[in-house]
Design an enzyme around this catalytic site. Structure first.
Site, short mmCIF file in Angstrom:
data_model
loop_
_atom_site.label_atom_id
_atom_site.label_comp_id
_atom_site.label_asym_id
_atom_site.label_seq_id
_atom_site.Cartn_x
_atom_site.Cartn_y
_atom_site.Cartn_z
N GLY A 5 0.84 -1.21 0.00
CA GLY A 5 0.00 0.00 0.00
C GLY A 5 0.87 1.25 0.00
CB VAL A 17 17.01 5.95 -1.76
CG1 VAL A 17 17.84 4.85 -2.42
CG2 VAL A 17 16.43 5.46 -0.45
NE ARG A 66 -2.16 -4.44 -0.82
CZ ARG A 66 -1.82 -3.76 0.27
NH1 ARG A 66 -0.76 -4.09 0.95
NH2 ARG A 66 -2.55 -2.73 0.66
CG ASP A 97 2.92 -6.20 7.66
OD1 ASP A 97 2.50 -5.74 6.58
OD2 ASP A 97 2.16 -6.58 8.57
CB THR A 120 2.61 1.00 6.09
OG1 THR A 120 1.24 0.80 6.49
CG2 THR A 120 3.47 0.73 7.31
CG ASP A 122 -2.03 0.13 8.15
OD1 ASP A 122 -2.83 1.05 7.88
OD2 ASP A 122 -2.09 -1.00 7.60
CG ASP A 124 1.04 -2.38 10.60
OD1 ASP A 124 1.79 -1.69 9.88
OD2 ASP A 124 0.28 -3.26 10.15
NE ARG A 166 -5.02 -5.38 5.38
CZ ARG A 166 -4.73 -5.33 4.11
NH1 ARG A 166 -5.65 -5.63 3.22
NH2 ARG A 166 -3.54 -4.97 3.71
CE LYS A 208 -19.84 14.41 25.03
NZ LYS A 208 -18.76 13.47 24.86
CB SER A 210 -23.99 15.67 17.46
OG SER A 210 -22.97 16.55 17.89
NE ARG A 251 -2.86 3.04 0.29
CZ ARG A 251 -3.36 1.85 -0.05
NH1 ARG A 251 -3.84 1.06 0.89
NH2 ARG A 251 -3.37 1.45 -1.28
O1 F6P Z 1 -1.67 -1.22 4.77
C1 F6P Z 1 -2.19 0.00 4.40
C2 F6P Z 1 -3.67 -0.11 4.12
O2 F6P Z 1 -4.12 1.15 3.71
C3 F6P Z 1 -4.54 -0.63 5.27
O3 F6P Z 1 -4.84 0.33 6.25
C4 F6P Z 1 -5.74 -1.11 4.54
O4 F6P Z 1 -6.41 -2.09 5.29
C5 F6P Z 1 -5.16 -1.69 3.28
O5 F6P Z 1 -3.91 -1.03 3.08
C6 F6P Z 1 -6.02 -1.54 2.05
O6 F6P Z 1 -5.36 -2.14 0.99
P1 F6P Z 1 -5.79 -2.03 -0.54
O7 F6P Z 1 -5.45 -0.65 -1.00
O8 F6P Z 1 -4.98 -3.07 -1.23
O9 F6P Z 1 -7.25 -2.27 -0.59
#
Ligand code: F6P
Length: 318
Positions: A5, A17, A66, A97, A120, A122, A124, A166, A208, A210, A251
């Site tokens: 991604g 680089v 990918r 990853d 990424t 994420d 993670d 995810r 509240k 909303s 993204r």
């Molecule tokens: O890993 C980055 C990410 O944006 C995740 O947050 C998301 O679940 C996934 O990629 C979505 O992947 P794709 O763009 O392949 O649908």
């Protein structure tokens, strides 16, 4: 190459680089579409001037993919043959990853030097406090939720906002706290549906009118964001409920200054450690210092969610 991604800051890392290579008089070749381009021999020579005016651009000029074929040993064999044909003797993989897993396997099979730069949204990845694109994605999500708040408040509505992640709740938790969400649902912690309902009823009673609930894509409540919204609407008919899925907008966009600086620092380090004949490492950030972590550990080391931030979020929803 960039792989998996895409994330804001990948272009800034490519630039870093390439320019570091130019500085040290090393020839630099860009590989299009990650491992897939490696298999197909989709390469391009990159000079210092090839990366003019990209530091501020989202996406990746080298494109990303990918690759299922790279998961096969035949695919990796083709990729290796192409690298040898091009006289390439070191690889910098900018990705997450999945991309690092490919790099580790490739290195084991062909003893090919691989260095990873974490890219990424994420966040993670073990061995770095920040991955490229995470800061930008957070700000994009917060800005979007702020806008949703305007309309939620005008109509006295409850909004469920789904953010990316995810397997990781970094974006949800931080954007949720930053945007003042009532509740935040993340994959790392299942609070249960009863607790969600209780909290919404309590806040409604407290005056509240909303509210915003931020839901990570991979949350473990057992219901997707639309089912969650329906569940709450069925149990709280007084609320007019709406759903907004932020999706891939998170993204894209111009990288934040933080991501640009991080990309520049990590790119320099990646090339310098390759020159030092190091391999199977990821460059990352810890306590504002550029450090290296074993590439395999970067994938398997796991990530932990900040429990203090969960507590802050709880207190803020009072
Ligand atoms: O890993 C980055 C990410 O944006 C995740 O947050 C998301 O679940 C996934 O990629 C979505 O992947 P794709 O763009 O392949 O649908």
């Amino acid at each position: 190459m960039t792989s998996g991604g895409d994330s804001p800051g990948m272009n800034a890392a490519i630039r870093s680089v390439v320019r570091t290579c130019a500085y040290y008089k090393i020839e630099c070749v860009g590989i299009y579409r990650g491992y897939q381009g490696m298999i197909e021999g989709d390469f391009t020579l990159l000079t210092a001037r090839s990366v003019n005016n990209i530091i501020n651009k989202g996406g990746t000029i080298l494109k990303s993919a990918r690759s299922d074929e790279f998961r096969t040993s035949e695919g990796r064999k083709k990729a290796h043959e192409n690298l040898i044909k091009q006289h390439i003797d070191g690889l910098v993989v900018i990705g997450g990853d999945g991309s690092f897993t490919g790099g580790v396997i490739f290195n084991k099979e062909y003893s090919f030097p691989v260095i990873g730069i974490p890219g990424t949204i994420d966040n993670d990845i073990f061995g770095t406090s920040h991955t490229l694109g995470y800061d930008t994605a957070l700000n994009t999500a917060v800005e979007a939720i702020d806008k949703i708040r305007d309309t939620a408040s005008s109509h006295n509505r409850l909004f469920f906002v789904e953010v990316m992640g995810r397997d990781a709740g970094f974006i949800a938790l931080n954007a949720g706290v930053g945007a003042g969400a009532e509740e935040i649902l993340i994959p790392e912690e299942n609070l249960g549906l009863d607790r969600l309902l209780e909290s919404l009823i309590k806040s409604r009673k407290s005056g509240k009118l909303s509210s915003i609930v931020v839901v990570a894509e991979g949350d473990k409540s057992g219901k997707n964001v639309f089912e969650l919204a329906k569940y709450v609407e069925d149990n709280m008919p007084e609320y007019d409920v709406r759903v907004s899925v932020l999706g891939h907008m998170q993204r894209g966009g111009s990288p934040s200054c933080f991501d640009r600086v991080l990309a520049s620092r990590l790119g320099v380090k990646a090339v310098e450690i390759l020159m030092d004949n190091k391999t199977n490492l990821m460059v990352g950030l810890k306590n504002n210092k550029v450090i290296t972590t074993d590439l395999e550990e970067a994938i398997t080391g796991g990530h932990s969610i900040n429990s203090e931030l969960l507590r802050v979020s709880d207190i803020m929803s009072t």
